[in-house]
Design an enzyme around this catalytic site. Sequence first.
Site, PDB file in Angstrom:
ATOM      1  N   VAL A  43      49.875  29.087  54.476  1.00 55.39           N
ATOM      2  CA  VAL A  43      50.938  29.318  53.478  1.00 55.39           C
ATOM      3  C   VAL A  43      52.303  28.995  54.083  1.00 55.39           C
ATOM      4  CG1 VAL A  43      52.088  31.069  52.045  1.00 55.39           C
ATOM      5  CG2 VAL A  43      49.588  31.062  52.243  1.00 55.39           C
ATOM      6  N   THR A 118      47.438  38.270  56.218  1.00 57.83           N
ATOM      7  CA  THR A 118      47.147  39.655  55.791  1.00 57.83           C
ATOM      8  C   THR A 118      45.655  39.714  55.465  1.00 57.83           C
ATOM      9  OG1 THR A 118      47.769  38.983  53.550  1.00 57.83           O
ATOM     10  CG2 THR A 118      49.451  40.120  54.855  1.00 57.83           C
ATOM     11  N   LEU A 185      48.605  28.959  46.127  1.00 53.50           N
ATOM     12  CA  LEU A 185      48.153  27.689  46.697  1.00 53.50           C
ATOM     13  C   LEU A 185      46.648  27.703  46.907  1.00 53.50           C
ATOM     14  CD1 LEU A 185      50.925  27.391  49.455  1.00 53.50           C
ATOM     15  CD2 LEU A 185      51.024  26.515  47.109  1.00 53.50           C
ATOM     16  N   GLU A 187      43.410  26.010  48.892  1.00 50.57           N
ATOM     17  CA  GLU A 187      43.122  25.152  50.048  1.00 50.57           C
ATOM     18  C   GLU A 187      42.617  23.804  49.538  1.00 50.57           C
ATOM     19  OE1 GLU A 187      41.611  28.816  52.863  1.00 50.57           O
ATOM     20  OE2 GLU A 187      41.121  26.766  53.453  1.00 50.57           O
ATOM     21  N   LEU A 285      35.130  26.701  35.693  1.00 48.83           N
ATOM     22  CA  LEU A 285      33.854  26.909  34.991  1.00 48.83           C
ATOM     23  C   LEU A 285      32.791  25.978  35.569  1.00 48.83           C
ATOM     24  CD1 LEU A 285      34.694  27.395  31.174  1.00 48.83           C
ATOM     25  CD2 LEU A 285      33.797  29.103  32.774  1.00 48.83           C
ATOM     26  N   CYS A 295      40.653  33.867  50.525  1.00 53.52           N
ATOM     27  CA  CYS A 295      41.475  34.625  49.577  1.00 53.52           C
ATOM     28  C   CYS A 295      40.686  35.419  48.558  1.00 53.52           C
ATOM     29  CB  CYS A 295      42.422  33.674  48.865  1.00 53.52           C
ATOM     30  SG  CYS A 295      43.570  32.916  49.986  1.00 53.52           S
TER      31      CYS A 295
HETATM   32  C1  UDX Z   1      42.219  30.647  45.642  1.00 50.41           C
HETATM   33  C2  UDX Z   1      43.067  30.609  44.373  1.00 50.41           C
HETATM   34  O1  UDX Z   1      42.619  29.525  43.541  1.00 50.41           O
HETATM   35  C3  UDX Z   1      44.532  30.374  44.746  1.00 50.41           C
HETATM   36  O2  UDX Z   1      45.328  30.389  43.574  1.00 50.41           O
HETATM   37  C4  UDX Z   1      44.972  31.482  45.702  1.00 50.41           C
HETATM   38  O3  UDX Z   1      46.325  31.280  46.084  1.00 50.41           O
HETATM   39  C5  UDX Z   1      44.096  31.486  46.922  1.00 50.41           C
HETATM   40  O4  UDX Z   1      42.717  31.656  46.545  1.00 50.41           O
HETATM   41  P1  UDX Z   1      41.165  28.933  47.316  1.00 50.41           P
HETATM   42  O5  UDX Z   1      40.457  30.127  47.846  1.00 50.41           O
HETATM   43  O6  UDX Z   1      41.848  28.021  48.268  1.00 50.41           O
HETATM   44  O7  UDX Z   1      42.302  29.387  46.242  1.00 50.41           O
HETATM   45  O8  UDX Z   1      40.089  28.028  46.544  1.00 50.41           O
HETATM   46  P2  UDX Z   1      39.624  27.883  45.047  1.00 50.41           P
HETATM   47  O9  UDX Z   1      39.855  26.494  44.649  1.00 50.41           O
HETATM   48  O10 UDX Z   1      40.160  28.976  44.211  1.00 50.41           O
HETATM   49  O11 UDX Z   1      38.022  28.096  45.171  1.00 50.41           O
HETATM   50  C6  UDX Z   1      37.565  29.359  45.589  1.00 50.41           C
HETATM   51  C7  UDX Z   1      36.036  29.289  45.624  1.00 50.41           C
HETATM   52  O12 UDX Z   1      35.519  29.194  44.287  1.00 50.41           O
HETATM   53  C8  UDX Z   1      35.471  28.093  46.387  1.00 50.41           C
HETATM   54  O13 UDX Z   1      34.335  28.521  47.109  1.00 50.41           O
HETATM   55  C9  UDX Z   1      35.082  27.134  45.278  1.00 50.41           C
HETATM   56  O14 UDX Z   1      34.030  26.269  45.662  1.00 50.41           O
HETATM   57  C10 UDX Z   1      34.628  28.106  44.203  1.00 50.41           C
HETATM   58  N1  UDX Z   1      34.705  27.575  42.851  1.00 50.41           N
HETATM   59  C11 UDX Z   1      35.918  27.246  42.333  1.00 50.41           C
HETATM   60  C12 UDX Z   1      33.537  27.462  42.089  1.00 50.41           C
HETATM   61  O15 UDX Z   1      32.451  27.757  42.563  1.00 50.41           O
HETATM   62  N2  UDX Z   1      33.619  27.006  40.811  1.00 50.41           N
HETATM   63  C13 UDX Z   1      34.818  26.652  40.250  1.00 50.41           C
HETATM   64  O16 UDX Z   1      34.829  26.237  39.092  1.00 50.41           O
HETATM   65  C14 UDX Z   1      36.002  26.772  41.040  1.00 50.41           C
END
Ligand code: UDX
Length: 465
Positions: A43, A118, A185, A187, A285, A295
């Site tokens: 971040v 955190t 944000l 990743e 979805l 996160c």
């Molecule tokens: C998340 C939040 O999206 C972001 O706004 C916050 O600031 C930090 O946490 P991140 O953890 O980086 O971001 O990834 P994200 O794209 O949210 O995906 C999280 C998990 O969900 C991943 O394991 C991803 O593969 C999974 N996922 C996401 C699904 O299985 N299906 C989806 O449709 C979307």
Amino acid sequence: MRTPERLGFDTAPKAQPTGSADLAENASPLAGSALCVIGGGFVGLVSAAGFADFGHSVICVENNPSRLEKLKSGKIPFYERDLDELIARNVKRDRLSFCAELKLSIKGAKAIFITVGTPSGKDGRTDLSALDKVIQSLADNLEPNQVVVIKSTAPVGTARKVKEKIALLRNSSDAISVISNPEFLREGTAVYDFFHPQRIVIGGDNQEATELISNIHRLGMKQNTPIVVTNNETAEMIKYASNVFLATKIGFVNELAELCDKIGVNALEVARGMGLDPRIGSDFLDPGPGWGGSCLPKDLSEYIGLAHAHDASVTIARAVREANLLQRNYVVSKARDILGDLENKRIGALGLTFKAETSDLRNSPAIDIIRGLQREGATILAHDPVANGDASQLLENVELCDSAEGVAKDADLLIILTEWKQFQLLDWKKIGDIMKSRYVLDTRNLISPEFLRGNGFTYVGTGVS
Ligand code: UDX
């Protein structure tokens, strides 16, 4: 070592065409400010480089000597698309510098953004020790009117406690404003997300401070970017509630996918039909092996812990966490159904990170699924485009291969666990020729079933028959 310099420069305020001859006096009160960002992690680096790109003069404080050395030599200690170029561009423009000394770095800064980690503590609540350390060092060195901004994801009530702690530690009566400014944000797309936020959330009880932080963001954002200004606790809760809802949405579609598997309905088609309703929305979805990362798991855990501490039920949030763990078992059971039993079977795993476009293995479903397959006697070979090295610390008795072909050789089953684009571009005909049997379990629905079936594969997806 280059000492942090304060570059006084005026970024020409973005004059908005108002029709009057001379725009200057109507220009918005936006100008580059001197900022300090404390914590050179995911971040912190994205925020520091992003603010510098807006036109601010930013010093990023990093107290880990090896990480600091890497940053000073233009290296990023993790994989994040476009971040190295964004940092290099702003270091070159002298708008971004890195420093170990916190007290020196905050001098003259209009706002001090805290972006330290955190993480979840042992009890599932958030470990704020890094934040506490920063506040201890900051408190007595703050100049009057400097604004402290907590950008790290912090439990509801943290900003207020920080404000009280600063007041306690300082030997002066001037009230320091503490603003909550959570980030959203993702990743893998963090740089894009920084420059294209859905909204900016600013929490605080001092209007001057909230306006300052709004303007710091406005300098580089589209002028119509929604800015939510509220109190600290509400801003803190918006972050948690957003992540818990995202986890819930993913958990819902994963559960739907299992049901669709069982009744022969296409979950992707169902999701498409659902997502066209703006009250539902099509994002998040995509069925898969379950959510991971740093996160969602920690924010869900904090949210549940907070509820328990206040005797709130959060039945749904607890079920979301439970369902996410069960999804990993469901993937193992699908592999078992394909092969009969997993004893001595040779399984190739494609992808280890928790999502594509990141090197992050934290809470990755791939790791848990591989361990589950091993527990049933399978021999695993694995390949990840960026995380093989780190994965070797987490996985035992797994042969890590440099290529997907290495994983496919003589495999009874190939299982796609992360949606890396590279796997779509593989020579699947060649892959089929070197496998022992042409079974593919595509937990991410990444590859077209028709294409693989047309090449002699038995294809199993997630919620797609
Ligand atoms: C998340 C939040 O999206 C972001 O706004 C916050 O600031 C930090 O946490 P991140 O953890 O980086 O971001 O990834 P994200 O794209 O949210 O995906 C999280 C998990 O969900 C991943 O394991 C991803 O593969 C999974 N996922 C996401 C699904 O299985 N299906 C989806 O449709 C979307």
